[in-house]
Design a protein around this motif. Structure first.
Motif, PDB file in Angstrom:
ATOM      1  N   LYS A 211       0.869  -1.185   0.000  1.00 17.76           N
ATOM      2  CA  LYS A 211       0.000   0.000   0.000  1.00 17.76           C
ATOM      3  C   LYS A 211       0.896   1.222   0.000  1.00 17.76           C
ATOM      4  O   LYS A 211       1.719   1.419   0.882  1.00 17.76           O
TER       5      LYS A 211
ATOM      6  N   ASN B 187     -11.148   3.190   1.530  1.00 21.12           N
ATOM      7  CA  ASN B 187      -9.896   3.413   2.245  1.00 21.12           C
ATOM      8  C   ASN B 187      -8.817   2.496   1.669  1.00 21.12           C
ATOM      9  O   ASN B 187      -9.010   1.279   1.567  1.00 21.12           O
TER      10      ASN B 187
ATOM     11  N   ASP C  81      -5.846   1.509   2.790  1.00 17.82           N
ATOM     12  CA  ASP C  81      -5.294   0.508   3.697  1.00 17.82           C
ATOM     13  C   ASP C  81      -6.203  -0.718   3.751  1.00 17.82           C
ATOM     14  O   ASP C  81      -5.741  -1.862   3.678  1.00 17.82           O
TER      15      ASP C  81
ATOM     16  N   LEU D 267       2.397  -1.760   4.485  1.00 17.89           N
ATOM     17  CA  LEU D 267       1.762  -0.443   4.493  1.00 17.89           C
ATOM     18  C   LEU D 267       2.845   0.614   4.664  1.00 17.89           C
ATOM     19  O   LEU D 267       3.528   0.652   5.689  1.00 17.89           O
TER      20      LEU D 267
ATOM     21  N   THR E   5       4.017   4.297   5.461  1.00 24.48           N
ATOM     22  CA  THR E   5       3.471   5.399   6.244  1.00 24.48           C
ATOM     23  C   THR E   5       4.533   6.482   6.420  1.00 24.48           C
ATOM     24  O   THR E   5       5.644   6.377   5.896  1.00 24.48           O
TER      25      THR E   5
ATOM     26  N   LYS F 188      -4.903   1.529  10.769  1.00 24.44           N
ATOM     27  CA  LYS F 188      -3.807   0.867  10.053  1.00 24.44           C
ATOM     28  C   LYS F 188      -3.487  -0.487  10.676  1.00 24.44           C
ATOM     29  O   LYS F 188      -3.294  -1.484   9.974  1.00 24.44           O
TER      30      LYS F 188
ATOM     31  N   CYS G   7      -6.076  -3.059  10.027  1.00 25.71           N
ATOM     32  CA  CYS G   7      -5.896  -3.644   8.691  1.00 25.71           C
ATOM     33  C   CYS G   7      -4.872  -4.773   8.722  1.00 25.71           C
ATOM     34  O   CYS G   7      -5.067  -5.825   8.104  1.00 25.71           O
ATOM     35  N   CYS G   8      -3.773  -4.552   9.449  1.00 23.84           N
ATOM     36  CA  CYS G   8      -2.740  -5.582   9.567  1.00 23.84           C
ATOM     37  C   CYS G   8      -3.290  -6.824  10.267  1.00 23.84           C
ATOM     38  O   CYS G   8      -3.035  -7.960   9.838  1.00 23.84           O
TER      39      CYS G   8
ATOM     40  N   ILE H 261       4.107  -2.367   8.955  1.00 19.56           N
ATOM     41  CA  ILE H 261       3.992  -0.912   8.833  1.00 19.56           C
ATOM     42  C   ILE H 261       5.412  -0.382   8.775  1.00 19.56           C
ATOM     43  O   ILE H 261       6.197  -0.587   9.707  1.00 19.56           O
TER      44      ILE H 261
END
Length: 283
Positions: free
Chosen positions: A28, A181, A183, A200, A202, A242, A245-246, A259
């Motif tokens: 992402k 979204n 994520d 992801l 960030t 976030k 999502c993980c 992340i």
């Protein structure tokens, strides 16, 4: 870096290249790495290298700053509720135009300039993402909740040697287009593809014990520890969605979710192909 150190880097990467060759990694892409030109170039180089060593790569992107800029240009105010964009009819048209058009195709062009083969897609293509209106205490308009992921367009692209680059708008069962979204979309795509990793990108180092101390990073988290970390206030604010999502991705069969700090050049390669890794890993 001298020649011997370069050789050591390659030797260290070898077992990871072997491990991930033939596997799928969903990235992402967002934050500063999507704005800063040097970081954008580094990300594209990372993706091309991953593909060259046999990794099946899917890039999922947002485009908040570009959407804000276009809304400003037409004199429309950007509104957010609980971190989500309020998306009326005029706004969803702009979101579709900017995400699936300008942003998506510019990323395709950039990746191909770095020697890769890219195919730009959005959730409308081949009914890749099917969604219903997201129902919350506040009416967010055309903001959707993914109900189905059809992985066939992604598989066809990867099997033909392309990196699919996915803009996160979805097809509604009611015929409307929905803003999704990025994520959440990346997590569900990773789960549906049985990805080895979800990454992801960030603008922070990872999950921090102390938000004021970037050295207080927590490198590894078992998803069973997440409720406790929320109670302790370590996971809070913008990190909650976030990390959720993980957790969702791991519980849906993705081996590892990460992340990572997209402000660091080549952060994807550092995570994937080095002993130390980078950011916070969820398993």
């Amino acid at each position: 870096m001298d020649i011997s150190k370069r050789a050591q880097v390659l030797i260290q990467a070898m077992p990871y290249i072997k491990k991930f060759s033939g596997e799928t990694v969903v990235v992402k892409y967002g934050g500063n790495a999507m704005i800063n030109e040097e970081l954008k170039s580094a990300v594209m180089s990372d993706l091309v290298l991953m593909q060259l060593v046999g990794v099946n790569v899917v890039l999922v992107h947002g485009g908040g700053p570009e959407i804000n800029a276009m809304l400003d240009a037409v004199g429309k105010e950007s509104r957010f509720e609980n971190g989500m964009r309020v998306t009326d009819r005029e706004t969803i048209d702009i979101v579709q135009m900017v995400l699936a058009g300008k942003v998506n195709k510019s990323l395709v062009q950039l990746l191909e300039r770095h020697g890769g083969k890219a195919l730009g897609l959005c959730g409308l293509d081949g009914n890749l993402l099917m969604a219903e209106k997201l129902v919350t205490s506040v009416d967010l308009g055309y903001v959707g909740e993914i109900k189905e992921v059809n992985p066939e367009p992604l598989k066809m692209a990867m099997n033909s040697g392309y990196i699919p680059i996915v803009a996160t708008i979805a097809n509604g069962y009611d015929g409307n287009v929905y803003n999704i979204n990025a994520d959440l979309a990346a997590a569900q795509i990773a789960a549906k593809l049985g990805a080895k990793k979800l990454i992801l990108m960030t603008d922070i180092r990872g999950l921090l014990k102390d938000v004021n101390d970037e050295e207080s990073i927590i490198p590894v988290v078992n998803v069973s520890e997440v409720p406790m970390l929320k109670r302790e206030g370590i996971i809070k604010g913008g990190m909650i969605p976030k990390i959720d999502c993980c957790v969702e991705a791991v519980r849906s069969g993705v081996s590892r979710a990460h992340i990572i700090d997209g402000r660091i050049e080549h952060s994807i390669l550092l995570e994937l192909f080095s002993d130390e890794g980078i950011g916070t890993m969820f398993y």
